[in-house]
Scaffold this active site. Sequence first.
Site, PDB file in Angstrom:
ATOM      1  N   ARG A 113      -6.822  -5.121 -34.238  1.00 42.84           N
ATOM      2  CA  ARG A 113      -8.153  -4.644 -33.844  1.00 42.84           C
ATOM      3  C   ARG A 113      -8.339  -3.155 -34.119  1.00 42.84           C
ATOM      4  O   ARG A 113      -9.443  -2.628 -33.951  1.00 42.84           O
ATOM      5  CB  ARG A 113      -8.423  -4.945 -32.363  1.00 42.84           C
ATOM      6  CG  ARG A 113      -7.517  -4.238 -31.377  1.00 42.84           C
ATOM      7  CD  ARG A 113      -7.933  -4.514 -29.945  1.00 42.84           C
ATOM      8  NE  ARG A 113      -7.040  -3.868 -28.984  1.00 42.84           N
ATOM      9  CZ  ARG A 113      -7.305  -3.759 -27.690  1.00 42.84           C
ATOM     10  NH1 ARG A 113      -8.439  -4.231 -27.195  1.00 42.84           N
ATOM     11  NH2 ARG A 113      -6.447  -3.190 -26.872  1.00 42.84           N
ATOM     12  N   HIS A 158     -10.974 -12.414 -28.525  1.00 44.33           N
ATOM     13  CA  HIS A 158     -11.152 -11.898 -27.155  1.00 44.33           C
ATOM     14  C   HIS A 158     -12.645 -11.680 -26.875  1.00 44.33           C
ATOM     15  O   HIS A 158     -13.101 -10.587 -26.566  1.00 44.33           O
ATOM     16  CB  HIS A 158     -10.374 -10.589 -27.068  1.00 44.33           C
ATOM     17  CG  HIS A 158     -10.194  -9.993 -25.711  1.00 44.33           C
ATOM     18  ND1 HIS A 158     -11.238  -9.701 -24.876  1.00 44.33           N
ATOM     19  CD2 HIS A 158      -9.067  -9.608 -25.069  1.00 44.33           C
ATOM     20  CE1 HIS A 158     -10.749  -9.143 -23.785  1.00 44.33           C
ATOM     21  NE2 HIS A 158      -9.452  -9.087 -23.855  1.00 44.33           N
ATOM     22  N   ASP A 162      -8.475 -12.455 -14.066  1.00 42.93           N
ATOM     23  CA  ASP A 162      -7.715 -12.239 -15.297  1.00 42.93           C
ATOM     24  C   ASP A 162      -6.692 -13.363 -15.392  1.00 42.93           C
ATOM     25  O   ASP A 162      -5.617 -13.273 -14.806  1.00 42.93           O
ATOM     26  CB  ASP A 162      -7.029 -10.859 -15.243  1.00 42.93           C
ATOM     27  CG  ASP A 162      -6.533 -10.397 -16.597  1.00 42.93           C
ATOM     28  OD1 ASP A 162      -6.175  -9.220 -16.708  1.00 42.93           O
ATOM     29  OD2 ASP A 162      -6.506 -11.233 -17.516  1.00 42.93           O
ATOM     30  N   GLU A 173     -11.915 -16.253 -23.773  1.00 39.77           N
ATOM     31  CA  GLU A 173     -11.200 -15.956 -25.008  1.00 39.77           C
ATOM     32  C   GLU A 173     -10.433 -17.188 -25.482  1.00 39.77           C
ATOM     33  O   GLU A 173      -9.938 -17.960 -24.659  1.00 39.77           O
ATOM     34  CB  GLU A 173     -10.228 -14.794 -24.744  1.00 39.77           C
ATOM     35  CG  GLU A 173     -10.875 -13.617 -24.000  1.00 39.77           C
ATOM     36  CD  GLU A 173      -9.879 -12.666 -23.388  1.00 39.77           C
ATOM     37  OE1 GLU A 173     -10.214 -12.029 -22.357  1.00 39.77           O
ATOM     38  OE2 GLU A 173      -8.742 -12.573 -23.910  1.00 39.77           O
TER      39      GLU A 173
HETATM   40  O1  TA6 Z   1      -7.843 -10.594 -21.933  1.00 34.42           O
HETATM   41  C1  TA6 Z   1      -7.755 -10.034 -20.688  1.00 34.42           C
HETATM   42  C2  TA6 Z   1      -6.957  -8.740 -20.779  1.00 34.42           C
HETATM   43  O2  TA6 Z   1      -5.682  -8.992 -21.232  1.00 34.42           O
HETATM   44  C3  TA6 Z   1      -6.991  -8.025 -19.430  1.00 34.42           C
HETATM   45  O3  TA6 Z   1      -5.738  -8.006 -18.826  1.00 34.42           O
HETATM   46  C4  TA6 Z   1      -7.520  -6.636 -19.763  1.00 34.42           C
HETATM   47  O4  TA6 Z   1      -6.521  -5.750 -19.982  1.00 34.42           O
HETATM   48  C5  TA6 Z   1      -8.332  -6.926 -21.012  1.00 34.42           C
HETATM   49  O5  TA6 Z   1      -7.582  -7.848 -21.725  1.00 34.42           O
HETATM   50  C6  TA6 Z   1      -8.757  -5.744 -21.832  1.00 34.42           C
HETATM   51  O6  TA6 Z   1      -7.712  -5.157 -22.503  1.00 34.42           O
HETATM   52  P1  TA6 Z   1      -8.001  -3.785 -23.316  1.00 34.42           P
HETATM   53  O7  TA6 Z   1      -6.699  -3.410 -23.945  1.00 34.42           O
HETATM   54  O8  TA6 Z   1      -9.053  -4.084 -24.337  1.00 34.42           O
HETATM   55  O9  TA6 Z   1      -8.486  -2.781 -22.291  1.00 34.42           O
END
Ligand code: TA6
Length: 300
Positions: free
Chosen positions: A98, A167, A212, A271
């Site tokens: 990403r 995501h 989460d 996701e």
């Molecule tokens: O997909 C959920 C997650 O893993 C959460 O734990 C939270 O950290 C989110 O992703 C966002 O992650 P980021 O690295 O984009 O802040």
Amino acid sequence: MKTRKTDLESQCEIPGCVTFQDGRGDLPTVEVNTARSTAEIFLHGAHVTHFQKKGEPPLLFLSRVSRFAEEQPIRGGIPVILPWFGPREGMTMHGFARLKAWDLKEIRPLPDGSVSLRFRLPDCPEASSFPPFTADYVVTVSDTLSLQLVVTNNSPDAEFTFENCLHTYFAVADISAVSIVGLKGASYLDKVPDFARRTETNEAIQISSEVDRVYVDSTGPVEILDSRLGRKIRVEKEGSASTVVWNPWIAKAQQLPDFSDDEYQQMVCVESGNVGPNKITLPPGSSSTLSVELSSTPLA
Ligand code: TA6
């Protein structure tokens, strides 16, 4: 307006349909405008930041305070998570895909008026600790948004173990008027607070605190019912055994520098990927395809 265009861009631009821009942060974007929908994709992360059917509100949430900079993740839209999900000792959260500028390889206008774009993850130093692999990402914009992430293990002799996830941040009018259906009976790892293993007992999941969760062995469709917007969003997928549901709620929202304190009310992440116990191990020379189709209809 885009200053310099690459040869491919000049060749592939379809006036009024596919155009190339310098987007926020001067990051190159592709703007797609079909008879039925519009979309915006940053080469940075092959990141879809906007998809909207004509006559409907946008499907994807994008933070008002997202960063748009090299080596920084975009907050919202559809981050492509690869080759690991979550934290990893000494490495960036959620992998490096990403954070990279993907190469636009192909644009195909389709007979039904939709458009398909293929992106490829460029070689990058971070990939050197993995067997050689390629990652292609096909985004098809029509009255639905279809996504395909194809990962190929190019090693002649080594297995490639990785995680992947699309995501997706969905836009909702008010999180307190949203239900998520399709996960009843699924077992999940609950990150809030300690990754305990639980089983989903709710037919319709409502969100009223930080959520989460990694739903494992969850391969079926999931629907997001937004009673305030009167919209049902459907997430159909193939090649994905994990579903992650996330909303940071109040406290976590305040900790995120690229997310406004009140924005937890306008988004939910549902996701699709293969993470944790569902991570993928590809034998030499083989490929895996993660396919997701996002559609929306009025709530009956
Ligand atoms: O997909 C959920 C997650 O893993 C959460 O734990 C939270 O950290 C989110 O992703 C966002 O992650 P980021 O690295 O984009 O802040």
